[in-house]
Scaffold this active site. Structure first.
Site, short mmCIF file in Angstrom:
data_model
loop_
_atom_site.label_atom_id
_atom_site.label_comp_id
_atom_site.label_asym_id
_atom_site.label_seq_id
_atom_site.Cartn_x
_atom_site.Cartn_y
_atom_site.Cartn_z
N ASP A 99 2.54 -5.38 3.89
CA ASP A 99 1.54 -4.32 4.03
C ASP A 99 0.29 -4.70 4.80
O ASP A 99 -0.69 -3.94 4.81
CB ASP A 99 1.14 -3.81 2.64
CG ASP A 99 0.53 -4.90 1.76
OD1 ASP A 99 0.65 -6.09 2.11
OD2 ASP A 99 -0.08 -4.56 0.73
N GLU A 100 0.27 -5.86 5.44
CA GLU A 100 -0.93 -6.23 6.20
C GLU A 100 -0.59 -7.20 7.32
O GLU A 100 0.44 -7.87 7.31
CB GLU A 100 -2.00 -6.82 5.29
CG GLU A 100 -1.65 -8.16 4.69
CD GLU A 100 -2.83 -8.81 3.98
OE1 GLU A 100 -3.93 -8.88 4.56
OE2 GLU A 100 -2.62 -9.27 2.83
#
Length: 350
Positions: A99-100
């Protein structure tokens, strides 16, 4: 040339995906996890519920808490969609989690177009996934990471230079600095260091002597916006792999195979995405005793046949002697090739 580095962070990624799947969950406190919270929605965070907390403890804080199981297959599918979108912009990307990630935009946009790019990027992510993300742009990875946290969720912030960075963070608590976790924060508080500006009182040699070389240098450099780390993108691919450390160790074979299946799917997707072939496979396993073992197998030919690779790796993982509960599991494809040598040989002889 001054670098332009962007950090993006999907907002409550797992929880937001579940809300997308079931809109009735919107504005309700929910967590994703079985025994341990992996992600908490922003409504759940109002009750001081956070990741790595026991689900049982979270329920004490919020009796009406909704608890959903982890669906890694779906989360990885959406993560891959985001990765594919970003890789169309540039290959200078460091994905640090599902997610990043960090994106080096130095050669992609002009300095005066930072804000316009961020707005467009967030819009594209929203259109693709119906999810929101927080974004930070800075002059290095450190400043970009801190910037992305400033206006969460669904916000963005831009640091133009070191002077602007120092001015903004000086009055913030020292735990804003990456690497200052709960335990280290308590140590610093005992030494009367509460805010970023408190670090400026001490020379580098004092901080190194007091807190060790790594921590001391990190404190001294970070508060000044100094960070020379590059965005670690792969220029030439030699291996493709993924590993995961489990907060709750895997206790039996069915749990191990479940996690193996998830890791295999994600790693195989990366193999296809990079349009390459593999001729060796490796499984890594670490037990709660911290003993770590790896097993590898050289294949007779390079391939990207999903069924073939899965069967070979399944045999490999079942050859491990289970000494203890499993703390870490890794899946790797090695000896990466840009073409299938067997197929090339066949074509040559036709």
């Amino acid at each position: 040339m001054e670098r332009i580095i962007m950090h993006y962070d999907m907002d409550a990624f797992y929880a937001s995906i579940e809300i997308n799947r079931n809109p009735k969950l919107k504005n309700k406190p929910l967590v994703v996890g079985e025994n341990i919270v992996t992600t908490a929605s922003y409504e759940a965070r109002k009750y001081d519920i956070h990741s790595a907390m026991k689900v049982s403890d979270a329920k004490l804080l919020c009796p009406k808490l909704i608890v959903l199981p982890v669906d890694k297959t779906e989360y990885i599918r959406i993560s891959n969609e985001i990765h594919n979108l970003i890789l169309k912009i540039t290959n200078k990307v460091e994905f640090v989690a599902t997610d990043e990630g960090y994106i080096d935009l130095t050669d992609v946009i002009k300095p005066e177009n930072k804000k316009a790019f961020v707005i467009k990027f967030k819009q594209r992510i929203k259109e693709l996934t119906n999810l929101t993300c927080s974004v930070g742009i800075g002059f290095n990875k450190l400043s970009a990471k801190i910037a992305s946290d400033i206006n969460k969720p669904f916000g963005f912030f831009i640091f133009e230079n070191e002077e602007e960075f120092i001015k903004h963070i000086s009055d913030k608590k020292i735990k804003i600095i990456p690497g200052v976790g709960k335990k280290f924060f308590e140590i610093l508080k005992n030494d009367k260091i509460f805010y970023v500006k408190d670090i400026f009182k001490y020379p580098l040699d004092y901080l190194v002597k007091k807190y060790g070389k790594s921590r001391g240098e990190n404190l001294y450099c970070s508060v000044r916006g100094i960070d020379f780390d590059e965005v670690e993108y792969q220029r030439e691919i030699y291996s493709i792999g993924n590993e995961e450390t489990f907060l709750i160790p895997l206790q039996n074979n069915s749990e191990i195979i479940r996690e193996f299946n998830s890791l295999f799917e994600y790693t195989f997707e990366r193999l296809l995405k990079n349009n390459v072939f593999t001729q060796s496979i490796t499984i890594k396993m670490r037990y709660t005793s911290f003993k770590t073992y790896t097993k590898s197998k050289k294949l007779k030919f390079s391939t990207r046949s999903k069924d073939f690779l899965y069967n070979e790796m399944f045999e490999l993982i079942n050859s491990f002697e289970k000494e203890d509960e499993v703390r870490l599991l890794g899946v790797y494809f090695g000896d990466i090739k840009k073409s299938n040598l067997v197929q090339l040989a066949l074509n040559k002889n036709l």
